[in-house]
Scaffold this active site. Structure first.
Site: not given
Ligand code: UT7
Length: 328
Positions: A115, A255, A285
């Site tokens: 990125c 980004h 992204n």
């Molecule tokens: O560009 C390169 C660099 N990348 C970044 O900067 C990305 C950085 N990270 C992020 O943007 C975020 O961490 C994400 C968007 C990837 C994920 O968001 P989050 O708020 O950190 O969610 P999480 O991974 O902690 O997941 C929370 C919950 C989980 O469920 P439980 O375990 O709480 O029951 C996930 O399974 O959300 C669930 N989940 C989803 N639910 C519905 C994860 N993806 C999805 C989805 N739809 N697409």
């Protein structure tokens, strides 16, 4: 005045196919509400045509750059392409682009810094101008993320999209151009964001394909934390050492990985929303494509003399910030 590399043209391209949150709801267990509130994304573009790759998106963006600037392909000295989704493992995409656009006098190479790739490529390209070596350098940021996404993994497939942006760098001695860059890398971060197989450590086999190891792997929460800190730190450093404060910055160009990351960075720096470029809602992204696509979308609002700071964080880890006095 000092010889600097100024951005004198911006081109962009996103594929026609729009993958909406509604369509993703039919593919994985997700919802428009989750995607939009957690990431700020409504839709992303996908390059669907068989046989087309990252180079083809750059070629389209270059068509616009040629029309806008009057640049002729044979005038290009150097083309640097930032991407993690090269057309092929080798040869590099830059040379394919040069062939497809007829840049017969250019050489080129790819930079893989995920990125932050566009930042790395822009910094590198600017040095060839500042040194007086070349007069016309094209820097491209492109990714066909749909080619490395697992569309059964809801944690990654909803975030990314495809797109390309290009800029032309030319010499300037009137005080405009790329003023400074703070670029960083920490390879120990690779464990949180990578592709498990397909490289020399683990070449492709039937097993790696069946284990779905040829896709983006990301531990999102960890990356999120490092991303905010990395971008804030490097923006502050590049401003401080040039005697500027965030008050001076007309445009922060972050980004586009997550709207919540963008807001945290803007809030931490004290830069209000109307001075922060955001287009994640439309494209998701696009990895190396996000920064030039922001410049492309906001090109009519950028004014000569504006202080602009680009910042990114991504796989590697790689991150950084580049300070520009916009020429326009
Ligand atoms: O560009 C390169 C660099 N990348 C970044 O900067 C990305 C950085 N990270 C992020 O943007 C975020 O961490 C994400 C968007 C990837 C994920 O968001 P989050 O708020 O950190 O969610 P999480 O991974 O902690 O997941 C929370 C919950 C989980 O469920 P439980 O375990 O709480 O029951 C996930 O399974 O959300 C669930 N989940 C989803 N639910 C519905 C994860 N993806 C999805 C989805 N739809 N697409």
């Amino acid at each position: 005045m000092k010889l600097r590399a100024a951005i004198t043209g911006v081109g962009g391209y996103v594929p026609d196919y729009i993958l909406t949150n509604a369509e993703l709801e039919s593919m994985v267990d997700t919802s428009d509400e989750w995607i939009f509130t957690r990431t700020g994304i409504r839709e992303r573009r996908i390059l669907k045509e068989p046989g087309k790759g990252s180079s083809d998106m750059v070629v389209k963006a270059m068509d616009e750059l040629f029309a806008q600037t009057g640049l002729k392909p044979e005038e290009i000295d150097l083309l640097i392409c930032a991407t993690v989704t090269a057309d092929m493992i080798f040869p590099d995409t830059a040379n394919t682009i040069c062939d497809k656009i007829g840049a017969v006098n250019a050489f080129g190479y790819d930079i893989n810094a995920a990125c932050s790739g566009f930042l790395y490529a822009l910094h590198t390209g600017s040095k060839f101008i500042e040194s007086g070596t070349y007069k016309k350098v094209v820097v491209a940021g492109v990714d066909k993320m749909s080619s490395i996404l697992d569309y059964t993994d809801r944690a990654t497939c909803v975030i990314f999209g495809d797109g390309a942006g290009v800029v032309l760098l030319e010499p300037d001695t009137q005080g405009f151009g790329i003023v400074d860059a703070v670029l960083r890398a920490d390879g120990s971060g690779r464990q949180y964001l990578h592709m498990k197989a397909g490289g020399s450590i683990k070449p492709p086999t039937l097993e790696t394909v069946l284990a779905r190891e040829h896709y983006v792997y990301q531990e999102g929460k960890t990356v999120f934390k490092y991303a905010v800190k990395g971008m804030v730190d490097t923006v502050q450093q590049v401003l401080e050492r040039n005697g500027l404060t965030t008050e001076d910055i007309r445009w922060l160009v972050p980004h586009q990985a997550n709207k919540r990351i963008i807001s945290s960075v803007g809030d931490s720096l004290g830069i209000p929303e109307d001075r922060v470029m955001v287009n994640i809602e439309k494209y998701g992204n696009t990895t190396a494509g996000t920064l030039p696509l922001c410049l492309w979308d906001y090109r009519d609002q950028l004014q000569p003399g504006d202080w602009v700071v680009l910042t990114a964080f991504g796989g590697g880890f790689t991150w950084g910030a580049i300070l520009i006095k916009w020429k326009g």
